[in-house]
Enzyme design. Sequence first.
Site, short mmCIF file in Angstrom:
data_model
loop_
_atom_site.label_atom_id
_atom_site.label_comp_id
_atom_site.label_asym_id
_atom_site.label_seq_id
_atom_site.Cartn_x
_atom_site.Cartn_y
_atom_site.Cartn_z
N ARG A 107 -4.84 -1.61 19.95
CA ARG A 107 -3.88 -1.13 20.95
C ARG A 107 -3.52 0.34 20.74
NH1 ARG A 107 0.19 -5.78 19.34
NH2 ARG A 107 -1.86 -6.70 19.00
N ASP A 115 -16.03 -5.53 16.93
CA ASP A 115 -14.74 -5.08 17.45
C ASP A 115 -14.86 -3.86 18.36
OD1 ASP A 115 -12.12 -5.89 17.58
OD2 ASP A 115 -11.43 -4.61 15.95
N ASP A 158 -3.59 -3.84 11.20
CA ASP A 158 -4.63 -4.65 11.83
C ASP A 158 -4.38 -4.83 13.33
OD1 ASP A 158 -7.01 -6.05 11.85
OD2 ASP A 158 -6.07 -7.98 11.38
N LYS A 209 -12.10 -0.48 23.93
CA LYS A 209 -11.77 -0.45 22.50
C LYS A 209 -13.07 -0.40 21.71
CE LYS A 209 -10.05 -3.44 18.78
NZ LYS A 209 -9.49 -4.77 18.46
N GLU A 249 -4.67 -2.46 15.43
CA GLU A 249 -5.13 -1.08 15.63
C GLU A 249 -5.76 -0.83 16.99
OE1 GLU A 249 -8.71 -3.02 15.65
OE2 GLU A 249 -7.05 -3.40 14.28
N LYS A 284 -7.69 -7.78 6.29
CA LYS A 284 -7.97 -9.13 6.78
C LYS A 284 -8.28 -10.05 5.61
CE LYS A 284 -9.94 -7.70 11.24
NZ LYS A 284 -8.97 -8.41 12.11
N ASP A 314 -13.73 -3.27 11.69
CA ASP A 314 -12.31 -3.48 11.51
C ASP A 314 -12.05 -4.30 10.25
OD1 ASP A 314 -9.59 -3.70 11.75
OD2 ASP A 314 -9.65 -5.25 13.31
#
Length: 510
Positions: free
Chosen positions: A358, A295, A354, A272, A356, A284, A277
């Site tokens: 996956r 991230d 959020d 990933k 994201e 967030k 993010d």
Amino acid sequence: MTALTLSTAAASGLRADAIVIGVAKGGKGPVVAAGAEAVDKAYDGKLASVLETLGASGAEGEVTKLPAPSGFKAPVVLAVGLGTVPEKDETYGTDALRRAAGTAARALSGSKKAAFALPAEDAEDTGAIAEGALLGAYSFDAYKENGSAKGKNGKDAKGPLAEIALLGGKPRDKAYKTAVERAIAVSEELNRARDLINTPPNDLNPEAFAAVASAAGKEHGIKVQVLDEKALTKGGYGGILGVGVGSEAPPRLVKLSYTSSKAKKHLAFVGKGITYDSGGISLKPAGHNETMKCDMAGAAAVFAAVVSAARLGLEVNVTGWLALAENMPSGSATRPGDVLRMYSGKTVEVLNTDAEGRLVLADAIAKASEDAPDAIVDVATLTGAMMMALGSRTFGIMANDDAFRAAIHDASEEAGEPSWPMPLPEHLRKGMDSPTADIANMGERMGGGLVAGLFLQEFVGEGITWAHLDIAGPAYNEGGAFGYTPKGGTGTAVRTLVRLAERTAAGDLG
């Protein structure tokens, strides 16, 4: 990078800023560990008493400095705690040695050279000490004035330890040379992963990350393919595009291929790589954005592992997939309620932008499955739920094969990276049912880390062994440094992946 060599020199005759020795916690006070015999002799066998007088107990992570004995060319002896004295016929263990070496290296920041005389019984111990020292000496100063940390009044603060000499090693012994060369290669690449994680997002967007991977590929003979936004659109990578569409920095999918002519197995690693993010439209809350440059730690780990495999010449084919995007809110960003058509053909209803990671991983896993590897391992800072479950120093392992999950757990323990096997309960899958699409990107709140694993499992090719490493906890250290772990990016999972590749090359895939 700190320089490291094996040395046959006597502790007393080596010119250095300090000599590092080990001290353990015994039942009646500190016990001087093997490797420090020359120092202890120079103290008339009373080194343990001197250390105890100075307050040393031998506890892990403890550091005690004292003047070197008369006749030694190094002015300082640094005694580092190893923890409890091992039982009879047992050793300190490789990770205890790694942690002690890392603690010592951090304590000696600003020094030009240090001689390490820690208790190494064989080449494996020597390699562990080398690895711990090199990882402990890490420092990220690229954004400080003149490329160095600044102390009070603008004066240069201490930089990393410049040179390490490992005493008691055997420079001409093949096993020792191999162990040290391995430690140097893996440590250099892990530290490069740390650099990437620590780099601010205004300088590391998907395109910049892809450029770093391309340059490393040319240097180490790794084939690199980069899919830009046009190629992603043409290929139908709806997950990666859906996450990246809100940013002015377009997404990338990077494939790194290391091949060995002697390989009998093929591993695919998927990372990933959300270079920043914000949470997207599902923004967030305040206080949760400041460290989101980390991230992309999963992609950094995959990148470093593939390069390490190439540098070590492992007899296994390793393919790395870096799913890179920046998750930002804008007028073009994906909205909660939108439906994305993924690379696999499945449709996903986005309930929370959020969630994201996956989405980009799903596309990359589906693509990686087309090569029919013997196993796929994805690595991601995926869920806060996994942090709640396992804390900040342990990552979770989920898999569609119990033996493979156990093999990864064994590899992580051997590497010194704490992990814990986690289940994939089938009853949690129902929570991701969508009235609109094939699946939603969110399910039940309780067990959220396991829900994310179940989502990813949906995109694994039929019959392919797969595991998911959720490294959300240990990937970024917001607390104080400890052992060989610095504050900031840690490089978690690099050594586990390398160890898995080594085990696979040796015929032990699990």
